[in-house]
Design an enzyme around this catalytic site. Structure first.
Site, PDB file in Angstrom:
ATOM      1  N   LEU A  78       0.929  -1.289  -0.060  1.00  0.00           N
ATOM      2  CA  LEU A  78       0.011  -0.109   0.077  1.00  0.00           C
ATOM      3  C   LEU A  78       0.999   1.347  -0.145  1.00  0.00           C
ATOM      4  CD1 LEU A  78      -2.579  -0.928   2.639  1.00  0.00           C
ATOM      5  CD2 LEU A  78      -3.026  -0.996   0.290  1.00  0.00           C
ATOM      6  N   CYS A  79       0.642   2.304  -0.965  1.00  0.00           N
ATOM      7  CA  CYS A  79       1.816   3.228  -1.063  1.00  0.00           C
ATOM      8  C   CYS A  79       0.838   4.560  -1.336  1.00  0.00           C
ATOM      9  CB  CYS A  79       2.689   3.065  -1.947  1.00  0.00           C
ATOM     10  SG  CYS A  79       3.793   1.622  -1.868  1.00  0.00           S
ATOM     11  N   THR A  80       1.463   5.711  -1.078  1.00  0.00           N
ATOM     12  CA  THR A  80       0.989   7.151  -1.644  1.00  0.00           C
ATOM     13  C   THR A  80       1.957   7.637  -2.436  1.00  0.00           C
ATOM     14  OG1 THR A  80      -0.113   7.064   0.604  1.00  0.00           O
ATOM     15  CG2 THR A  80       0.056   9.174  -0.518  1.00  0.00           C
TER      16      THR A  80
END
Length: 331
Positions: A78-80
């Site tokens: 999960l990344c931003t």
């Protein structure tokens, strides 16, 4: 590099194998799985197959273990990622690398086991040909694909996982069965960083190359308006969200959800990121402002391994290992 990080890499691998052993509870099944993974490593395209073999040899680890490490970004992240343009037309590209979802929760330390094991593996890399830098990357030692990179003066690039029923598991299964005309997404990003010399060329390759897994590619160039989020299925680009500063679109961002859909209610990092950017305002944009945005919970969470800041004009990339003090979201 692998030799320098040998202890840390073997510790991470042991933690992964312990989790698999606890799940399978069969030495025969585990031995069979390792054999199949070693075979999978031999099918990877050149030069990645040879590099994975070389790394496994350098740290005296079974090839199958290094193959797992090099394919699980397609499944457990999960990344931003953010691209933003200030009032002068300068572009900033930043990302939080969140890695290790569902890979073991340490109750005593309130942390994800693999996330903690990955932090000592973060490295800053300078890829050169003929003693001249081609691109720079923030990456994990032993991981031969690229998750973040800058080609100085040309573009910056990050990738995020995209969840889909027609996802990485399907592509991996097809690969095993012999259908190998798609790209592993991190191998594509590295190839683009190595070979593309412009924003438009990189954009074309990221949008149109067939993939094994759906993905988000976040790309920024070296002049005003050159920034986009490319939403990919395994076969085509579904959407390209582009900067339009004259039209009021001075930033684009991606977490792990299509922008036309609401994020999972338990994992809304998009809303907080947009609120932080809007409160910061375009005239106050800077690398430190981007760092502060990515330090805001739940954008910063227990899965966050590192924050990376990039500026294409200076060819600069900086990476900071992160901790999220309690109370902190697990993702």
């Amino acid at each position: 590099m692998a030799r320098d990080k040998k202890v840390e890499m073997k510790s991470m691998i042991k933690s992964m194998k312990d989790m698999v052993a606890a799940f399978l509870r069969s030495e025969k099944l585990i031995a069979s799985l390792e054999s199949k993974l070693a075979w999978l490593g031999s099918t990877l395209p050149y030069p990645f197959n040879e590099e994975v073999k070389g790394i496994a040899s350098a740290i005296e680890s079974p090839l199958g273990d290094m193959v797992v490490f090099n394919v699980f970004y397609e499944i457990f992240t999960l990344c931003t990622s953010i691209v933003a343009e200030d009032k002068t037309g300068k572009l900033y590209h930043a990302r939080n690398l969140d890695f290790g979802l569902f890979l073991g929760w340490d109750v005593h330390n309130s942390s994800w086991i693999i996330t903690m094991k990955l932090k000592p593996l973060m490295v800053s890399l300078d890829f050169q040909k003929n003693n001249k830098t081609v691109f720079k990357s923030a990456n994990l030692a032993g991981y031969v694909g690229m998750v973040s990179g800058v080609r100085p003066g040309a573009f910056t690039l990050t990738m995020n996982e995209r969840f889909s029923l027609d996802g990485g598991y399907v592509g991996l299964f097809e690969w095993i069965l012999g259908q190998r005309n798609g790209w592993w997404m991190s191998f594509l990003t590295r190839t683009v960083l190595e070979n593309s010399t412009s924003y438009e060329d990189a954009k074309d390759k990221l949008a149109n190359t067939k993939l094994l897994a759906p993905a988000y590619f976040i790309l920024a160039g070296n002049k005003s308006g050159e920034g986009c989020v490319i939403t990919r299925s395994r076969v085509s680009a579904l959407d390209i969200w582009t900067l339009d500063p004259e039209g009021g679109v001075w930033y684009v961002l991606e977490t792990n959800y299509d922008r036309w859909k609401d994020p999972l209610i338990l994992d809304d990092r998009r809303g907080p990121t947009m609120r932080c950017l809007n409160q910061t305002k375009q005239e106050n944009l800077s690398s430190s402002a981007m760092y502060n945005i990515l330090s805001t919970k739940p954008i910063l969470n227990k899965l966050t391994v590192a924050t990376t800041l990039m500026e294409v004009s200076e060819g600069r990339i900086e990476t900071y290992l992160r901790e999220c003090p309690d109370p902190c979201s697990p993702w």
